[in-house]
Design a protein around this motif. Sequence first.
Motif, PDB file in Angstrom:
ATOM      1  N   LEU A   1       0.829  -1.216   0.000  1.00 23.32           N
ATOM      2  CA  LEU A   1       0.000   0.000   0.000  1.00 23.32           C
ATOM      3  C   LEU A   1       0.858   1.258   0.000  1.00 23.32           C
ATOM      4  O   LEU A   1       0.365   2.351  -0.219  1.00 23.32           O
ATOM      5  CB  LEU A   1      -0.879   0.018   1.258  1.00 23.32           C
ATOM      6  N   GLY A   2       2.145   1.113   0.282  1.00 20.62           N
ATOM      7  CA  GLY A   2       3.035   2.273   0.348  1.00 20.62           C
ATOM      8  C   GLY A   2       4.297   1.861   1.078  1.00 20.62           C
ATOM      9  O   GLY A   2       4.330   0.809   1.727  1.00 20.62           O
ATOM     10  N   LYS A   3       5.339   2.685   0.935  1.00 19.41           N
ATOM     11  CA  LYS A   3       6.617   2.327   1.551  1.00 19.41           C
ATOM     12  C   LYS A   3       6.852   3.165   2.815  1.00 19.41           C
ATOM     13  O   LYS A   3       6.655   4.374   2.801  1.00 19.41           O
ATOM     14  CB  LYS A   3       7.737   2.600   0.538  1.00 19.41           C
ATOM     15  N   ILE A   4       7.272   2.479   3.884  1.00 16.50           N
ATOM     16  CA  ILE A   4       7.507   3.155   5.163  1.00 16.50           C
ATOM     17  C   ILE A   4       8.956   2.918   5.584  1.00 16.50           C
ATOM     18  O   ILE A   4       9.425   1.776   5.613  1.00 16.50           O
ATOM     19  CB  ILE A   4       6.621   2.577   6.299  1.00 16.50           C
ATOM     20  N   LEU A   5       9.630   4.016   5.911  1.00 13.81           N
ATOM     21  CA  LEU A   5      10.999   3.929   6.415  1.00 13.81           C
ATOM     22  C   LEU A   5      10.928   3.988   7.939  1.00 13.81           C
ATOM     23  O   LEU A   5      10.298   4.893   8.484  1.00 13.81           O
ATOM     24  CB  LEU A   5      11.760   5.145   5.874  1.00 13.81           C
ATOM     25  N   LEU A   6      11.562   3.014   8.602  1.00 16.47           N
ATOM     26  CA  LEU A   6      11.484   2.980  10.067  1.00 16.47           C
ATOM     27  C   LEU A   6      12.875   2.995  10.681  1.00 16.47           C
ATOM     28  O   LEU A   6      13.817   2.412  10.128  1.00 16.47           O
ATOM     29  CB  LEU A   6      10.842   1.671  10.527  1.00 16.47           C
ATOM     30  N   GLY A   7      13.014   3.609  11.834  1.00 18.39           N
ATOM     31  CA  GLY A   7      14.278   3.528  12.548  1.00 18.39           C
ATOM     32  C   GLY A   7      14.146   4.052  13.974  1.00 18.39           C
ATOM     33  O   GLY A   7      13.275   4.871  14.266  1.00 18.39           O
ATOM     34  N   THR A   8      14.999   3.534  14.847  1.00 19.53           N
ATOM     35  CA  THR A   8      15.116   4.083  16.201  1.00 19.53           C
ATOM     36  C   THR A   8      16.198   5.158  16.142  1.00 19.53           C
ATOM     37  O   THR A   8      17.265   4.940  15.565  1.00 19.53           O
ATOM     38  CB  THR A   8      15.531   2.974  17.193  1.00 19.53           C
TER      39      THR A   8
ATOM     40  N   ILE B   1      15.861   8.276   2.624  1.00 19.94           N
ATOM     41  CA  ILE B   1      14.700   8.923   1.980  1.00 19.94           C
ATOM     42  C   ILE B   1      15.024   9.128   0.497  1.00 19.94           C
ATOM     43  O   ILE B   1      14.201   8.861  -0.383  1.00 19.94           O
ATOM     44  CB  ILE B   1      14.368  10.279   2.662  1.00 19.94           C
ATOM     45  N   THR B   2      16.249   9.561   0.218  1.00 19.40           N
ATOM     46  CA  THR B   2      16.656   9.770  -1.180  1.00 19.40           C
ATOM     47  C   THR B   2      16.670   8.444  -1.947  1.00 19.40           C
ATOM     48  O   THR B   2      16.180   8.356  -3.063  1.00 19.40           O
ATOM     49  CB  THR B   2      18.068  10.409  -1.209  1.00 19.40           C
ATOM     50  N   ASP B   3      17.208   7.405  -1.314  1.00 23.33           N
ATOM     51  CA  ASP B   3      17.340   6.105  -2.008  1.00 23.33           C
ATOM     52  C   ASP B   3      16.000   5.390  -2.202  1.00 23.33           C
ATOM     53  O   ASP B   3      15.779   4.735  -3.214  1.00 23.33           O
ATOM     54  CB  ASP B   3      18.251   5.155  -1.211  1.00 23.33           C
ATOM     55  N   HIS B   4      15.142   5.459  -1.183  1.00 21.02           N
ATOM     56  CA  HIS B   4      13.940   4.604  -1.192  1.00 21.02           C
ATOM     57  C   HIS B   4      12.627   5.351  -1.461  1.00 21.02           C
ATOM     58  O   HIS B   4      11.596   4.710  -1.622  1.00 21.02           O
ATOM     59  CB  HIS B   4      13.812   3.863   0.146  1.00 21.02           C
ATOM     60  N   THR B   5      12.666   6.699  -1.419  1.00 24.66           N
ATOM     61  CA  THR B   5      11.450   7.535  -1.577  1.00 24.66           C
ATOM     62  C   THR B   5      10.216   6.968  -0.845  1.00 24.66           C
ATOM     63  O   THR B   5       9.185   6.675  -1.473  1.00 24.66           O
ATOM     64  CB  THR B   5      11.118   7.768  -3.081  1.00 24.66           C
ATOM     65  N   PRO B   6      10.316   6.827   0.476  1.00 23.37           N
ATOM     66  CA  PRO B   6       9.156   6.342   1.243  1.00 23.37           C
ATOM     67  C   PRO B   6       8.073   7.423   1.319  1.00 23.37           C
ATOM     68  O   PRO B   6       8.369   8.611   1.163  1.00 23.37           O
ATOM     69  CB  PRO B   6       9.743   6.092   2.633  1.00 23.37           C
TER      70      PRO B   6
ATOM     71  N   GLN C   1       8.415  15.873   1.035  1.00 22.33           N
ATOM     72  CA  GLN C   1       8.237  14.584   0.331  1.00 22.33           C
ATOM     73  C   GLN C   1       7.711  13.474   1.236  1.00 22.33           C
ATOM     74  O   GLN C   1       7.261  12.445   0.747  1.00 22.33           O
ATOM     75  CB  GLN C   1       9.587  14.097  -0.219  1.00 22.33           C
ATOM     76  N   VAL C   2       7.871  13.642   2.545  1.00 16.35           N
ATOM     77  CA  VAL C   2       7.485  12.558   3.463  1.00 16.35           C
ATOM     78  C   VAL C   2       6.645  13.075   4.625  1.00 16.35           C
ATOM     79  O   VAL C   2       6.780  14.228   5.023  1.00 16.35           O
ATOM     80  CB  VAL C   2       8.736  11.853   4.081  1.00 16.35           C
ATOM     81  N   LYS C   3       5.794  12.213   5.142  1.00 17.72           N
ATOM     82  CA  LYS C   3       5.126  12.476   6.417  1.00 17.72           C
ATOM     83  C   LYS C   3       5.955  11.774   7.480  1.00 17.72           C
ATOM     84  O   LYS C   3       6.526  10.699   7.225  1.00 17.72           O
ATOM     85  CB  LYS C   3       3.726  11.866   6.433  1.00 17.72           C
ATOM     86  N   VAL C   4       6.034  12.370   8.669  1.00 13.23           N
ATOM     87  CA  VAL C   4       6.809  11.755   9.748  1.00 13.23           C
ATOM     88  C   VAL C   4       5.887  11.392  10.902  1.00 13.23           C
ATOM     89  O   VAL C   4       5.116  12.240  11.378  1.00 13.23           O
ATOM     90  CB  VAL C   4       7.900  12.726  10.261  1.00 13.23           C
ATOM     91  N   ILE C   5       5.951  10.112  11.335  1.00 12.29           N
ATOM     92  CA  ILE C   5       5.225   9.751  12.560  1.00 12.29           C
ATOM     93  C   ILE C   5       6.230   9.315  13.626  1.00 12.29           C
ATOM     94  O   ILE C   5       7.295   8.790  13.306  1.00 12.29           O
ATOM     95  CB  ILE C   5       4.129   8.677  12.362  1.00 12.29           C
TER      96      ILE C   5
END
Length: 215
Positions: free
Chosen positions: A88-95, A135-140, A171-175
């Motif tokens: 449904l979409g790509k999400i980038l995650l990290g601590t 973000i640049t590489d994966h365009t989440p 370009q991205v939303k941040v949660i």
Amino acid sequence: MNELDELAQCLGQGQTKRVADLTQQLLDKGVGPQRILNEGLIAGMAVVGEKMRSGEMYLPEVLQAASGMQASLRLLKPYLVKEGAQPLGKILLGTVKGDMHDIGKNLVGIMLQGAGFEIVDLGLNVPPQKFIEAITDHTPAIVGLSAMLTTTMLNMKTTIDAIGAAGLRSQVKVIVGGAPVSQKFAEEIGADGYARDAVLAVDKVKQLLGVSAQG
Ligand code: B1M
């Protein structure tokens, strides 16, 4: 004692193999993965947290409990994740930087994957620059930041500011999420959303992307 209580107790005692075996037994008996998660693992980890705060448990024992939780989550993951669906979409995650807690973030990733999102997981202790490169590489569509310490939660703001300074904020939303984080803090640091737990993180991501609740 029922098996879910035993699972919680064994997790707190750092019995990794027993935790994995009990998880498998419960799954084989048809106990739902959400129940195993909530009534066994999360309940057990809450006790570990209390004992850590009161000085009854030390770091090596907490690490042992964490390894049991990770072992159990590996077994639960296939039951929580729907395979084969169109993402449904790509999400980038990290601590965020300085923070070595990744269990909650991993769970958020599993639940999002289960809901049909593609996850790019940068792991723990992630510096702002690494988020920017990813973000640049994966365009989440969404970047999810996790923090578990009152000290490291401040690095969420540093990360959001760095994404802005790199010209990528639009370009991205941040949660954001993690035990010390709140809706108020999320608003103060300029995040687009906050979620208290992994299930609510799925709802928040769907809301931000305009994906229907069934979707
Ligand atoms: Co740490 N630790 N720890 N620890 N640890 C806490 C967080 C603490 C509350 C314990 C306590 O004192 N009661 C306390 C923080 C105090 C504070 O800042 N207010 C603490 C401390 C002090 C520390 C050290 C400083 C201890 C020391 O060195 N003296 C140290 C710091 C290391 C560092 O990060 N630089 C430390 C280390 C560790 C371990 C490495 C041993 C281990 C982590 C192992 C790992 O993650 N691989 C550990 C653990 C296990 C804990 C507790 C016991 C459990 C955390 C956990 O996994 N919970 C924790 C006490 C507690 O939380 N009760 C504690 C289970 C998990 C499913 O829940 O992570 O909350 P949680 O995730 C939830 C939500 O928060 C939310 O959804 C998740 C699922 O529902 N969520 C998000 C999380 N990220 C999200 C992102 C989202 C949305 C929701 O959107 C992107």
